[in-house]
Scaffold this motif. Sequence first.
Motif, PDB file in Angstrom:
ATOM      1  N   PRO A 174     -70.612  57.341 -57.081  1.00 53.78           N
ATOM      2  CA  PRO A 174     -70.120  56.799 -58.355  1.00 53.78           C
ATOM      3  C   PRO A 174     -68.601  56.920 -58.481  1.00 53.78           C
ATOM      4  CG  PRO A 174     -71.948  58.332 -58.684  1.00 53.78           C
ATOM      5  CD  PRO A 174     -71.504  58.488 -57.270  1.00 53.78           C
ATOM      6  N   PRO A 175     -67.988  56.085 -59.321  1.00 54.92           N
ATOM      7  CA  PRO A 175     -66.553  56.209 -59.566  1.00 54.92           C
ATOM      8  C   PRO A 175     -66.190  57.629 -59.994  1.00 54.92           C
ATOM      9  CG  PRO A 175     -67.375  54.173 -60.514  1.00 54.92           C
ATOM     10  CD  PRO A 175     -68.575  54.938 -60.039  1.00 54.92           C
ATOM     11  N   GLY A 176     -65.100  58.136 -59.416  1.00 55.52           N
ATOM     12  CA  GLY A 176     -64.671  59.497 -59.699  1.00 55.52           C
ATOM     13  C   GLY A 176     -65.128  60.507 -58.661  1.00 55.52           C
ATOM     14  N   SER A 177     -66.001  60.089 -57.736  1.00 57.78           N
ATOM     15  CA  SER A 177     -66.475  60.993 -56.691  1.00 57.78           C
ATOM     16  C   SER A 177     -65.378  61.234 -55.650  1.00 57.78           C
ATOM     17  CB  SER A 177     -67.707  60.402 -55.986  1.00 57.78           C
ATOM     18  OG  SER A 177     -68.746  60.129 -56.889  1.00 57.78           O
ATOM     19  N   LEU A 178     -65.326  62.440 -55.130  1.00 53.08           N
ATOM     20  CA  LEU A 178     -64.418  62.771 -54.036  1.00 53.08           C
ATOM     21  C   LEU A 178     -65.192  62.676 -52.733  1.00 53.08           C
ATOM     22  CD1 LEU A 178     -61.456  63.747 -53.609  1.00 53.08           C
ATOM     23  CD2 LEU A 178     -62.383  66.073 -53.481  1.00 53.08           C
ATOM     24  N   VAL A 179     -64.634  61.969 -51.737  1.00 54.41           N
ATOM     25  CA  VAL A 179     -65.357  61.735 -50.479  1.00 54.41           C
ATOM     26  C   VAL A 179     -64.428  61.923 -49.290  1.00 54.41           C
ATOM     27  CG1 VAL A 179     -67.009  60.116 -51.513  1.00 54.41           C
ATOM     28  CG2 VAL A 179     -64.865  59.246 -50.559  1.00 54.41           C
ATOM     29  N   GLU A 180     -65.053  62.226 -48.144  1.00 51.48           N
ATOM     30  CA  GLU A 180     -64.325  62.255 -46.877  1.00 51.48           C
ATOM     31  C   GLU A 180     -64.716  61.022 -46.089  1.00 51.48           C
ATOM     32  OE1 GLU A 180     -63.207  65.284 -43.200  1.00 51.48           O
ATOM     33  OE2 GLU A 180     -64.809  65.814 -44.601  1.00 51.48           O
ATOM     34  N   LEU A 181     -63.737  60.353 -45.511  1.00 50.14           N
ATOM     35  CA  LEU A 181     -63.987  59.135 -44.752  1.00 50.14           C
ATOM     36  C   LEU A 181     -64.211  59.449 -43.279  1.00 50.14           C
ATOM     37  CD1 LEU A 181     -61.275  56.800 -46.365  1.00 50.14           C
ATOM     38  CD2 LEU A 181     -63.629  57.244 -47.097  1.00 50.14           C
ATOM     39  N   SER A 182     -64.719  58.469 -42.562  1.00 52.66           N
ATOM     40  CA  SER A 182     -65.011  58.654 -41.138  1.00 52.66           C
ATOM     41  C   SER A 182     -63.751  58.949 -40.340  1.00 52.66           C
ATOM     42  CB  SER A 182     -65.692  57.394 -40.594  1.00 52.66           C
ATOM     43  OG  SER A 182     -64.902  56.239 -40.872  1.00 52.66           O
ATOM     44  N   THR A 183     -62.592  58.614 -40.860  1.00 55.51           N
ATOM     45  CA  THR A 183     -61.314  58.901 -40.200  1.00 55.51           C
ATOM     46  C   THR A 183     -60.820  60.318 -40.476  1.00 55.51           C
ATOM     47  OG1 THR A 183     -60.204  57.978 -42.139  1.00 55.51           O
ATOM     48  CG2 THR A 183     -60.597  56.486 -40.269  1.00 55.51           C
ATOM     49  N   GLY A 184     -61.530  61.041 -41.351  1.00 58.21           N
ATOM     50  CA  GLY A 184     -61.085  62.364 -41.756  1.00 58.21           C
ATOM     51  C   GLY A 184     -60.250  62.350 -43.024  1.00 58.21           C
ATOM     52  N   GLU A 185     -59.885  61.173 -43.490  1.00 60.99           N
ATOM     53  CA  GLU A 185     -59.102  61.062 -44.711  1.00 60.99           C
ATOM     54  C   GLU A 185     -59.962  61.432 -45.928  1.00 60.99           C
ATOM     55  OE1 GLU A 185     -56.306  57.230 -43.809  1.00 60.99           O
ATOM     56  OE2 GLU A 185     -58.473  57.015 -43.539  1.00 60.99           O
ATOM     57  N   VAL A 186     -59.293  61.837 -47.006  1.00 64.66           N
ATOM     58  CA  VAL A 186     -59.971  62.206 -48.243  1.00 64.66           C
ATOM     59  C   VAL A 186     -59.571  61.205 -49.323  1.00 64.66           C
ATOM     60  CG1 VAL A 186     -60.226  63.964 -50.048  1.00 64.66           C
ATOM     61  CG2 VAL A 186     -60.096  64.638 -47.632  1.00 64.66           C
ATOM     62  N   ALA A 187     -60.575  60.762 -50.103  1.00 62.43           N
ATOM     63  CA  ALA A 187     -60.310  59.716 -51.093  1.00 62.43           C
ATOM     64  C   ALA A 187     -61.147  59.921 -52.345  1.00 62.43           C
ATOM     65  CB  ALA A 187     -60.616  58.343 -50.486  1.00 62.43           C
ATOM     66  N   LEU A 188     -60.684  59.340 -53.437  1.00 59.20           N
ATOM     67  CA  LEU A 188     -61.449  59.262 -54.676  1.00 59.20           C
ATOM     68  C   LEU A 188     -62.063  57.873 -54.793  1.00 59.20           C
ATOM     69  CD1 LEU A 188     -59.237  60.995 -57.408  1.00 59.20           C
ATOM     70  CD2 LEU A 188     -61.587  61.598 -56.821  1.00 59.20           C
ATOM     71  N   VAL A 189     -63.309  57.814 -55.238  1.00 60.91           N
ATOM     72  CA  VAL A 189     -63.958  56.519 -55.442  1.00 60.91           C
ATOM     73  C   VAL A 189     -63.405  55.904 -56.727  1.00 60.91           C
ATOM     74  CG1 VAL A 189     -66.140  55.315 -55.845  1.00 60.91           C
ATOM     75  CG2 VAL A 189     -66.042  57.230 -54.228  1.00 60.91           C
ATOM     76  N   VAL A 190     -62.910  54.682 -56.613  1.00 50.46           N
ATOM     77  CA  VAL A 190     -62.338  53.976 -57.749  1.00 50.46           C
ATOM     78  C   VAL A 190     -63.404  53.184 -58.486  1.00 50.46           C
ATOM     79  CG1 VAL A 190     -60.704  52.179 -58.448  1.00 50.46           C
ATOM     80  CG2 VAL A 190     -60.060  53.852 -56.696  1.00 50.46           C
ATOM     81  N   SER A 191     -64.195  52.414 -57.750  1.00 53.93           N
ATOM     82  CA  SER A 191     -65.252  51.601 -58.359  1.00 53.93           C
ATOM     83  C   SER A 191     -66.286  51.269 -57.298  1.00 53.93           C
ATOM     84  CB  SER A 191     -64.691  50.312 -58.973  1.00 53.93           C
ATOM     85  OG  SER A 191     -64.082  49.504 -57.977  1.00 53.93           O
ATOM     86  N   SER A 192     -67.485  50.919 -57.740  1.00 53.84           N
ATOM     87  CA  SER A 192     -68.568  50.581 -56.819  1.00 53.84           C
ATOM     88  C   SER A 192     -68.881  49.092 -56.909  1.00 53.84           C
ATOM     89  CB  SER A 192     -69.822  51.402 -57.128  1.00 53.84           C
ATOM     90  OG  SER A 192     -70.220  51.203 -58.472  1.00 53.84           O
ATOM     91  N   HIS A 193     -69.594  48.600 -55.901  1.00 57.22           N
ATOM     92  CA  HIS A 193     -70.008  47.198 -55.857  1.00 57.22           C
ATOM     93  C   HIS A 193     -71.521  47.160 -55.732  1.00 57.22           C
ATOM     94  CE1 HIS A 193     -70.473  43.026 -54.743  1.00 57.22           C
ATOM     95  NE2 HIS A 193     -69.179  42.812 -54.860  1.00 57.22           N
ATOM     96  N   PRO A 194     -72.218  46.431 -56.620  1.00 59.50           N
ATOM     97  CA  PRO A 194     -73.690  46.438 -56.598  1.00 59.50           C
ATOM     98  C   PRO A 194     -74.303  46.003 -55.274  1.00 59.50           C
ATOM     99  CG  PRO A 194     -72.868  45.432 -58.610  1.00 59.50           C
ATOM    100  CD  PRO A 194     -71.677  45.626 -57.719  1.00 59.50           C
ATOM    101  N   ALA A 195     -73.613  45.130 -54.557  1.00 64.56           N
ATOM    102  CA  ALA A 195     -74.165  44.634 -53.294  1.00 64.56           C
ATOM    103  C   ALA A 195     -73.772  45.506 -52.108  1.00 64.56           C
ATOM    104  CB  ALA A 195     -73.699  43.190 -53.055  1.00 64.56           C
ATOM    105  N   ARG A 196     -72.902  46.502 -52.351  1.00 63.49           N
ATOM    106  CA  ARG A 196     -72.430  47.363 -51.262  1.00 63.49           C
ATOM    107  C   ARG A 196     -72.388  48.803 -51.759  1.00 63.49           C
ATOM    108  NH1 ARG A 196     -68.273  43.227 -51.109  1.00 63.49           N
ATOM    109  NH2 ARG A 196     -66.751  44.784 -51.826  1.00 63.49           N
ATOM    110  N   LYS A 197     -73.560  49.395 -51.926  1.00 59.72           N
ATOM    111  CA  LYS A 197     -73.643  50.719 -52.553  1.00 59.72           C
ATOM    112  C   LYS A 197     -72.989  51.811 -51.717  1.00 59.72           C
ATOM    113  CE  LYS A 197     -78.160  50.363 -53.101  1.00 59.72           C
ATOM    114  NZ  LYS A 197     -78.409  48.925 -52.956  1.00 59.72           N
ATOM    115  N   LEU A 198     -72.894  51.613 -50.398  1.00 54.40           N
ATOM    116  CA  LEU A 198     -72.340  52.639 -49.515  1.00 54.40           C
ATOM    117  C   LEU A 198     -70.865  52.425 -49.213  1.00 54.40           C
ATOM    118  CD1 LEU A 198     -75.305  52.966 -46.980  1.00 54.40           C
ATOM    119  CD2 LEU A 198     -74.735  54.515 -48.846  1.00 54.40           C
ATOM    120  N   THR A 199     -70.307  51.308 -49.667  1.00 53.76           N
ATOM    121  CA  THR A 199     -68.918  50.997 -49.347  1.00 53.76           C
ATOM    122  C   THR A 199     -68.139  50.627 -50.614  1.00 53.76           C
ATOM    123  OG1 THR A 199     -69.622  48.724 -48.821  1.00 53.76           O
ATOM    124  CG2 THR A 199     -69.385  50.274 -46.973  1.00 53.76           C
ATOM    125  N   PRO A 200     -67.840  51.607 -51.455  1.00 57.16           N
ATOM    126  CA  PRO A 200     -67.109  51.337 -52.685  1.00 57.16           C
ATOM    127  C   PRO A 200     -65.620  51.144 -52.434  1.00 57.16           C
ATOM    128  CG  PRO A 200     -67.493  53.677 -52.494  1.00 57.16           C
ATOM    129  CD  PRO A 200     -68.189  53.037 -51.313  1.00 57.16           C
TER     130      PRO A 200
END
Length: 436
Positions: A348-374
């Motif tokens: 969900p928006p506001g979640s803190l995640v680690e990317l496959s590159t090792g980078e760290v990011a905050l989720v800005v918004s989600s897309h209904p058709a792409r639940k795993l790739t916000p």
Amino acid sequence: MWFRRKPDKLSAATRRSEQPGQRASPLAGTLKRVRLPVDLIRPGMKVVKLDRPWTEVPVLFQGFTLHSDDEARILRQYCDWVVVEDKAERLAPILASLPALKQKTSQPLTETRPLEQELHRAADAWNRTHKFIEKVIRDIEQHNELELASARPLIQSCAESVKANASAMFWMARIKTRDAYTAEHSLRVAVFTMAFARFLGLPEEDLEVVGMCGLLHDIGKLRVPGEILNKPGPLSPSEHAVMREHTTLGHTMLKQDSSLDPIISDVTLHHHERIDGRGYPHQLPEWQISRYARMIAIVDAYDAMTSDRCYRNGMSPAEAVRILFKNRGHQFDTSMVEAFIRMVGIYPPGSLVELSTGEVALVVSSHPARKLTPKVEILLDANKHPVPPRVLDLGDQRLPDSPARTISAPLPDGAYGISLQGRISQLMAKTVADRS
């Protein structure tokens, strides 16, 4: 006295043909009878059939012509679809809009303002509404008279923010305080339900009422003894019985306020009913549970599962979504659960995640058709060093020289020194600086 008129009997062939947007039976002249999603009905249409018994909806007659938006609003609160009768030329543009309505829950919520610009209004609306709930809690504890109607302008402010950029309010909702669960839970349910209603296609004029439903759905819990409400362990059968009384306690409280829309007390009473008829307090079958109560049931459960309490830690959004999906068709409305999952996503928006590159990011918004790739905002590089913030849509990566990124793992808020509250403060300070 209310008099109910028996609706015209429909033939078996007519009933079989009642599919959304299809002609159910030809009538004299240019009249058509069609089944429509309730969000598309308009004044002037004759309502000839509901998706539930007429006695379960607070209307005066069985089979009537809609004369006002208020009558249509009542049907939207209880029903999913109705059969209407109207002139073919009036129905034509409405039927033409059906494909767009069906596609609505596959598209992200529209945004009219960037996240960083909307955060100020979202924070103001959130904080003022939070203070209102805290005042309600104090008034109940001190046996003061409640002024619930004063919540309307606050909910209107929240609704305006949701319409401009729902992710701003979602970010506010991710900042949770374990000791303030009761107040924050009510506000989160209000915010998520307004966004959910908009996602489903409800008219914008309905957002205030559905937001009030979310804000006040658990007000009866304020009458439950604190030693039961906050018990750090399993409840005994007798304690469970007391806890379940919060629905009837809340209903009684809200019914005393004639300024509130009746659907608000209905939701307070019935948001723990189940589709399979095994809920409480009345074990209602599916067709007796209002549309708004079915919506609130999903949002209420999701937030309760993902929130920390005094006696347990909240589960991850992914696990909560899995439980909602597992219980669709039994505890929750199937189509609504599936739509809600499309709206909030796995991250969900506001979640803190680690990317496959090792980078760290905050989720800005989600897309209904792409639940795993916000859409995310990258804040740390692969070595966990700060970098200039950069927004990237993980579902639309077209840079040929850039590695394809996916989310490898969710992170707890505060990991590597990154907190959502801190990022909100940075963005709000930057906005102020840019204006000066």
